[in-house]
Motif scaffolding. Structure first.
Motif, PDB file in Angstrom:
ATOM      1  N   LYS A 154       0.826  -1.208   0.000  1.00 42.99           N
ATOM      2  CA  LYS A 154       0.000   0.000   0.000  1.00 42.99           C
ATOM      3  C   LYS A 154       0.863   1.261   0.000  1.00 42.99           C
ATOM      4  O   LYS A 154       0.653   2.182  -0.792  1.00 42.99           O
ATOM      5  N   ILE A 155       1.856   1.293   0.880  1.00 41.35           N
ATOM      6  CA  ILE A 155       2.667   2.519   0.991  1.00 41.35           C
ATOM      7  C   ILE A 155       3.387   2.794  -0.340  1.00 41.35           C
ATOM      8  O   ILE A 155       3.552   3.937  -0.748  1.00 41.35           O
ATOM      9  N   THR A 210       2.323   2.276  -3.339  1.00 35.22           N
ATOM     10  CA  THR A 210       1.484   2.745  -4.450  1.00 35.22           C
ATOM     11  C   THR A 210       1.661   4.245  -4.687  1.00 35.22           C
ATOM     12  O   THR A 210       1.379   4.736  -5.767  1.00 35.22           O
ATOM     13  N   ASP A 267      -8.183 -11.143   3.108  1.00 39.87           N
ATOM     14  CA  ASP A 267      -9.204 -10.558   3.984  1.00 39.87           C
ATOM     15  C   ASP A 267      -9.649 -11.560   5.060  1.00 39.87           C
ATOM     16  O   ASP A 267      -9.884 -11.185   6.216  1.00 39.87           O
ATOM     17  N   PHE A 312      -7.062 -11.436   7.790  1.00 42.84           N
ATOM     18  CA  PHE A 312      -7.208 -10.229   8.607  1.00 42.84           C
ATOM     19  C   PHE A 312      -8.462 -10.278   9.495  1.00 42.84           C
ATOM     20  O   PHE A 312      -8.540  -9.583  10.490  1.00 42.84           O
ATOM     21  N   LEU A 350      -2.331  -7.566  14.971  1.00 50.22           N
ATOM     22  CA  LEU A 350      -2.305  -6.234  14.343  1.00 50.22           C
ATOM     23  C   LEU A 350      -2.325  -5.126  15.401  1.00 50.22           C
ATOM     24  O   LEU A 350      -1.611  -4.117  15.279  1.00 50.22           O
ATOM     25  N   ARG A 354       0.564  -2.345  15.957  1.00 49.80           N
ATOM     26  CA  ARG A 354       0.333  -0.892  15.960  1.00 49.80           C
ATOM     27  C   ARG A 354       0.932  -0.242  17.208  1.00 49.80           C
ATOM     28  O   ARG A 354       1.489   0.860  17.132  1.00 49.80           O
ATOM     29  N   LEU A 365       4.677   0.090  16.659  1.00 48.42           N
ATOM     30  CA  LEU A 365       5.021   1.191  15.753  1.00 48.42           C
ATOM     31  C   LEU A 365       4.858   2.542  16.451  1.00 48.42           C
ATOM     32  O   LEU A 365       5.634   3.475  16.215  1.00 48.42           O
ATOM     33  N   ASN A 415       3.038   7.435   7.917  1.00 54.54           N
ATOM     34  CA  ASN A 415       2.187   6.849   6.868  1.00 54.54           C
ATOM     35  C   ASN A 415       1.904   5.379   7.142  1.00 54.54           C
ATOM     36  O   ASN A 415       0.796   4.892   6.949  1.00 54.54           O
ATOM     37  N   TYR A 416       2.945   4.698   7.573  1.00 52.84           N
ATOM     38  CA  TYR A 416       2.834   3.266   7.854  1.00 52.84           C
ATOM     39  C   TYR A 416       1.787   3.029   8.952  1.00 52.84           C
ATOM     40  O   TYR A 416       0.946   2.141   8.844  1.00 52.84           O
ATOM     41  N   ARG A 417       1.825   3.875   9.985  1.00 51.59           N
ATOM     42  CA  ARG A 417       0.872   3.722  11.089  1.00 51.59           C
ATOM     43  C   ARG A 417      -0.548   3.987  10.625  1.00 51.59           C
ATOM     44  O   ARG A 417      -1.493   3.313  11.046  1.00 51.59           O
ATOM     45  N   ILE A 433      -1.704   3.428   7.640  1.00 51.78           N
ATOM     46  CA  ILE A 433      -2.131   2.274   6.838  1.00 51.78           C
ATOM     47  C   ILE A 433      -2.544   1.114   7.745  1.00 51.78           C
ATOM     48  O   ILE A 433      -3.559   0.459   7.517  1.00 51.78           O
ATOM     49  N   LEU A 434      -1.772   0.876   8.814  1.00 51.58           N
ATOM     50  CA  LEU A 434      -2.136  -0.213   9.740  1.00 51.58           C
ATOM     51  C   LEU A 434      -3.466   0.081  10.424  1.00 51.58           C
ATOM     52  O   LEU A 434      -4.263  -0.828  10.670  1.00 51.58           O
ATOM     53  N   SER A 435      -3.706   1.351  10.703  1.00 48.12           N
ATOM     54  CA  SER A 435      -4.994   1.720  11.298  1.00 48.12           C
ATOM     55  C   SER A 435      -6.105   1.426  10.284  1.00 48.12           C
ATOM     56  O   SER A 435      -7.143   0.851  10.636  1.00 48.12           O
ATOM     57  N   LEU A 493      -6.034  -0.794   7.941  1.00 50.28           N
ATOM     58  CA  LEU A 493      -6.157  -2.249   7.766  1.00 50.28           C
ATOM     59  C   LEU A 493      -6.988  -2.890   8.882  1.00 50.28           C
ATOM     60  O   LEU A 493      -7.488  -4.002   8.738  1.00 50.28           O
ATOM     61  N   SER A 494      -7.131  -2.179   9.996  1.00 49.85           N
ATOM     62  CA  SER A 494      -7.934  -2.694  11.108  1.00 49.85           C
ATOM     63  C   SER A 494      -9.430  -2.532  10.832  1.00 49.85           C
ATOM     64  O   SER A 494     -10.262  -3.088  11.549  1.00 49.85           O
ATOM     65  N   LYS A 533     -12.572  -3.041   8.326  1.00 51.14           N
ATOM     66  CA  LYS A 533     -12.893  -3.941   7.209  1.00 51.14           C
ATOM     67  C   LYS A 533     -13.129  -3.214   5.878  1.00 51.14           C
ATOM     68  O   LYS A 533     -12.608  -3.622   4.846  1.00 51.14           O
ATOM     69  N   ARG A 575      -9.927  -1.658   4.652  1.00 46.25           N
ATOM     70  CA  ARG A 575      -9.028  -2.737   4.249  1.00 46.25           C
ATOM     71  C   ARG A 575      -9.385  -3.233   2.849  1.00 46.25           C
ATOM     72  O   ARG A 575      -8.514  -3.417   2.010  1.00 46.25           O
ATOM     73  N   ASN A 576     -10.684  -3.391   2.608  1.00 44.54           N
ATOM     74  CA  ASN A 576     -11.067  -3.896   1.293  1.00 44.54           C
ATOM     75  C   ASN A 576     -10.773  -2.902   0.180  1.00 44.54           C
ATOM     76  O   ASN A 576     -10.417  -3.299  -0.929  1.00 44.54           O
ATOM     77  N   LEU A 624      -7.060  -3.406  -0.407  1.00 44.36           N
ATOM     78  CA  LEU A 624      -6.795  -4.648  -1.157  1.00 44.36           C
ATOM     79  C   LEU A 624      -7.171  -4.479  -2.630  1.00 44.36           C
ATOM     80  O   LEU A 624      -6.438  -4.897  -3.525  1.00 44.36           O
ATOM     81  N   GLU A 678      -7.192  -1.686  -4.355  1.00 47.72           N
ATOM     82  CA  GLU A 678      -6.198  -0.816  -4.984  1.00 47.72           C
ATOM     83  C   GLU A 678      -4.921  -1.599  -5.305  1.00 47.72           C
ATOM     84  O   GLU A 678      -4.398  -1.524  -6.418  1.00 47.72           O
ATOM     85  N   ILE A 679      -4.457  -2.374  -4.332  1.00 45.49           N
ATOM     86  CA  ILE A 679      -3.209  -3.119  -4.522  1.00 45.49           C
ATOM     87  C   ILE A 679      -3.351  -4.158  -5.631  1.00 45.49           C
ATOM     88  O   ILE A 679      -2.527  -4.227  -6.544  1.00 45.49           O
TER      89      ILE A 679
END
Lengths: 268, 268
Positions: free
Chosen positions: A173-174, A176, A210, A213, A222, A226, A229, B224-226, B228-230, B232-233, B235, B238-239, B242, B244-245
Motif C-alpha cells: 500500500k505505501i 502505491t 481478507d 485479517f 495487528l 500498531r 510502531l 504513513n505506515y501507522r 495504513i495499519l490503522s 487495515l484494522s 474492514k 481494508r477492502n 486490497l 487498490e493493490i
C-alpha cells in the motif's frame, strides 16, 4: 490405495501431483473442473482430503458427517488442510466413530518443490484419531511432520501468517504512492529482499487475505503491531526496544541470515 | 594510482578488498586500526574515500575542506559514502575549487560478493564535480552506476531503508513475546523468508538503526505506515486497500517473486 481430493484449487492441484508421483490412484471432485462425482470420490477412496476454501470445507465436512451415519465411510480416513483449526475441528464431532479423522496444515504454498525442505503440522482429532495414517502418508512422500494441538496451532499460525500479511499488505500500500522505477533503482539489498516478500504474498487471492485479517487472533497481532510502531515513534521507547532486541539476539543466527539474504539476491 | 580510505568499518573493509583486488594501492586511516596517518593518506592518495559514520564523515570533510585552502588537495578526488546526502552535501561547499568532489551511495552492505549484481548511486556535487572519475572507478570494478540528485536520493532512500527497518524492528520486537522453537516450527515458506529479513537487519548496529529512525523523512514514512495499519484494522478501508493493490499488481512480477522466494528457501 485410492486418495480422493475434494477441492481442486492451488493446493489440491499440488497434492494431486504429489500423490500421483508417489503411485497413488487419485480422484478429484471440484465443481469447477471435469472431475469425478462427489459420490464416486467418497465411495472409491480410502483416504479423503478436503481442500476447498474455508466455507467450502465446512460444508463438505457437514455433508460427510451426515453420510457417515449410514456407515458408508467406515474405516476411511478423512482430513482437511484448513489454515485455522478451532472452528473446523467442531465439525469432526458430528462424524460416526467408525471414520478415521485428522486435520493437517501444510506449511507451504503451491510453489513447493522439494518435500524434504518443508513441514506438515498434524492436529489430532480426539473423536477417532487417524493421524498416524496421515503421518505415514506424508512422511513417505518426504515431508517433515509434527504433532501440535489446535489451540497452539491457531495461536502461532495467527502470528506467523498474520505478520506476513500485515507487513506485506502495508508495504504494498505505501509503495502505491511512489514511482516504481526510482524505488527499484534506489533499493539496497535488504529492501530488494523485502520486495520479493511483499510481491509474493499477492500470489494469494484478496479474499484469502481478507479472511486472514478477519481472524480474531490476527486482529490482536495487528493491535500489538500498531502499539509497537507507536513506541518506535518515541525516541526513548525506541531505544528500549532496540536494547531488548539486540541483547536477546544470536550473533550466529544473524550472520547466517545475512549471508543467506545476499546469496538469494545475488543468485538472480 | 593510490586510493585512501578514511574510516575502516564494515564498508571501508569491503572497499579495501575490492580496490586491492583491482590492482590499486590502498591506504587506510582509522583510529581503531594500525594504519597510515591522516597526513600520509591525504598526501599520497589520488582518490580519497570517506567511510566513517555520519558524524565522523562531517568532521573529516570539515578537516579536509580546511586543508584544501592551502592547495594541498589540488586535483585530488574526494567522495563519501554517507547514507543520507542533504546535510553532507553542505560540507562540500567549503572546499577550494581545485579539488574534485563527489558523493556516492553503495546500494549494498558488507555481504556483497558480486559487483555486477549491485548498484552505486552517484550524487554530483555542483561545486567542482568529480563524478565522472567516480563513475569510471566503480564501473571498471563491475558495479552498475547511475546519477541521481540528492533530494530524490534522500526521499527514496528514506522510504526503502526506512521501511526495511520499520518492518524488521517491529517484527523482531513482536516475536520477543513468543517461544522461538514453536514459531519456527509453525512458519510457512512466506514467514521463513520474512524471518531471514528481520534477522539480517540486526547485522547493523543499534546506533545506525536509531540514526535511520531519527531522520525526518523516515519519521514521515513511519507516520504513513501507522495510518495504513490503522486502515487495515477497519474492514471497509481494508477492502479498499486490497482492491487498490490487486488492481495495480503485475501478475508476471508476482509469479517471478513467488518462484524466487521458494528457490531461496529451498536452497538451504
Amino acid at each position: 490405495m485410492k486418495i480422493g481430493i475434494i477441492g481442486y484449487g492451488k493446493m489440491g492441484q499440488l497434492f494431486y501431483k504429489l500423490f500421483e508421483n508417489h503411485g497413488f490412484d487419485v480422484l478429484i471432485n471440484d465443481p469447477k473442473t471435469k472431475s469425478a462425482s462427489f459420490q464416486r470420490v467418497i465411495k472409491d477412496s480410502d483416504y479423503i482430503m478436503i481442500s476447498a476454501n474455508n466455507e467450502g470445507n465446512k460444508k463438505i465436512l457437514t455433508k460427510l458427517a451426515k453420510i457417515s451415519k449410514n456407515g458408508d465411510l467406515s474405516n476411511k480416513l478423512i482430513f482437511d488442510i484448513s489454515t485455522f483449526k478451532k472452528e473446523i475441528i467442531k465439525y469432526y464431532n458430528k462424524f460416526s466413530s467408525n471414520v478415521l479423522l485428522s486435520s493437517i496444515h501444510p506449511l507451504f504454498g503451491s510453489g513447493m518443490k522439494d518435500p524434504k525442505k518443508h513441514h506438515i503440522a498434524i492436529i489430532p482429532i480426539s473423536k477417532s484419531d487417524g493421524s498416524k495414517l496421515v503421518e505415514n502418508l506424508f512422511s513417505n512422500i518426504g515431508f517433515n511432520t509434527f504433532y501440535v494441538d489446535y489451540e497452539t496451532h491457531d495461536k502461532i499460525i495467527s502470528l506467523t501468517i498474520g505478520l506476513s500479511y500485515i507487513a506485506g499488505i502495508s508495504l504494498n500500500k505505501i509503495l502505491t504512492s511512489y514511482n516504481k522505477d526510482i524505488v527499484n533503482k534506489l533499493s539496497g539489498t535488504t529492501f530488494k529482499y523485502l520486495r520479493n516478500h511483499y510481491l509474493s504474498i499477492l500470489n494469494d487471492s484478496p479474499e484469502f487475505v481478507d479472511y486472514i485479517f478477519s481472524q480474531k487472533e490476527v486482529k490482536n497481532v495487528l493491535k500489538n503491531y500498531r502499539k509497537i510502531l507507536s513506541d518506535l515513534s518515541d525516541k526513548n521507547k525506541r531505544n528500549k526496544i532496540l536494547n531488548e532486541i539486540y541483547s536477546n539476539s544470536d550473533e550466529k543466527e544473524i550472520e547466517y541470515a545475512y549471508k543467506k539474504m545476499y546469496s538469494c539476491i545475488e543468485s538472480y
